[in-house]
Design an enzyme around this catalytic site. Structure first.
Site: not given
Ligand code: NAP
Length: 284
Positions: A54, A98, A121
């Site tokens: 990412k 994450q 996200d």
């Protein structure tokens, strides 16, 4: 007529190129650049790989990235404090925690501490609620990527029977909601679903979101169905038995190169959109 391959690699490259052009314009005008902060708790090797991917993707399109590493022993309180600081930081436009966090962390509580306006996200309960109500918000990246692919290839889902196999919070449920928002008739299946093969035989659109290699058999696929495979299993194998099923379909995503590449493209798009306070990728 032969089946059409939905090329996620090509579309994700196009999206990334558009983002790069936009950040170059911002840079040339000395304007603020979009910035994504990624939080990595602990040392999970797979998470390290995803985070590095990412970060490289951000760099490739001119988005700043900031990695916050926290120790394996971090508690929920400490993690939430750090998220709070990022929520307040005007130079950070997107926050990505994450997954998975170490077991002592209440992951849902931590996700839900992310300000939904920076939730690029699409993991917060607020984002899911807004998505479900058809309001503008950031969307989980893989489901948004699937919808962008459908749009790119002019596939109208209105009135069609869409069967989603899998009901996770980041994939099955939100893609079901997005299809419903576009007027599909949606069936969401899961591990307790009975007669799955019968349900899939009726489907105009099939979404594989299970995480089991070639779980959805070609013989279950109706002629002309649209096949969207989000599954990614060891050996580059999806959830749909695509080698046999593609020929029966009207459109299908390959694995790799279908849904997969769209995920990061949407993450980057939503980070730039957050700077512009423009929720939802391309107005989804
Ligand atoms: P997950 O959280 O493990 O969810 C799997 C879902 O499949 C669950 O809802 C489960 O049902 C359902 N399921 C399991 N066995 C089943 C069965 N026999 N019949 C019907 N449904 C069954 O997985 P996920 O995170 O959603 O990921 C799914 C797949 O997508 C994985 O291959 C993952 O790698 C991939 N993925 C790809 C991306 C990308 O970037 N392309 C992003 C996210 C995920 P229950 O709820 O009843 O347990």
């Amino acid at each position: 007529m032969s089946a059409i391959l939905l090329d996620g690699k090509k579309l994700s490259d196009k999206i990334k190129s558009e983002i790069r052009n936009e950040t170059e314009i911002l840079r040339s005008k000395n304007k603020k650049l979009p910035a994504l902060s990624t939080i990595l708790v602990g040392n999970n090797p797979a998470s390290e790989t995803y985070v590095n991917m990412k970060i490289r993707a951000c760099e490739s399109v001119g988005i700043k990235s900031k990695l916050l590493r926290l120790s394996e022993k971090t508690g929920t309180g400490e993690l939430i404090d750090e998220i709070g600081k990022l929520n307040e930081d005007d130079d950070i436009h997107g926050i990505l925690l994450q997954h998975p966090c170490p077991p002592q962390i209440d992951e849902r509580k931590a996700f839900d501490f992310i300000d939904w306006r920076k939730d690029v996200d699409g993991v917060t309960t607020v984002s899911f609620g807004k998505l479900s109500m058809g309001e503008k918000t950031f969307i989980p990246c893989t489901p948004a990527g699937i919808m962008l692919l459908l749009r790119e290839y002019g596939i109208n889902v209105s009135g069609k029977h869409a069967v989603v196999v899998g009901r996770s919070a980041i994939l099955g449920k939100p893609v079901g909601m997005l299809l419903l928002n576009e007027n599909a008739t949606v069936t969401i299946c899961h591990s307790k679903t009975e007669k799955l093969d019968t349900i899939i035989r009726e489907a105009d659109i099939v979404v594989g979101a299970v995480g089991k290699p070639e779980f959805i058999r070609a013989e279950w696929i109706k002629k002309g169905a649209v096949l969207l495979d989000a599954g990614y299993n060891k050996g580059n194998i999806g959830d749909i038995e695509i080698s046999q099923a593609a020929a029966k379909s009207s459109f299908y995503t390959p694995v790799p190169g279908g849904v997969g590449p769209m995920t990061i493209a949407v993450l980057l798009r939503q980070t730039l959109d957050s700077l512009k306070e423009n929720f939802t990728p391309d107005g989804l």
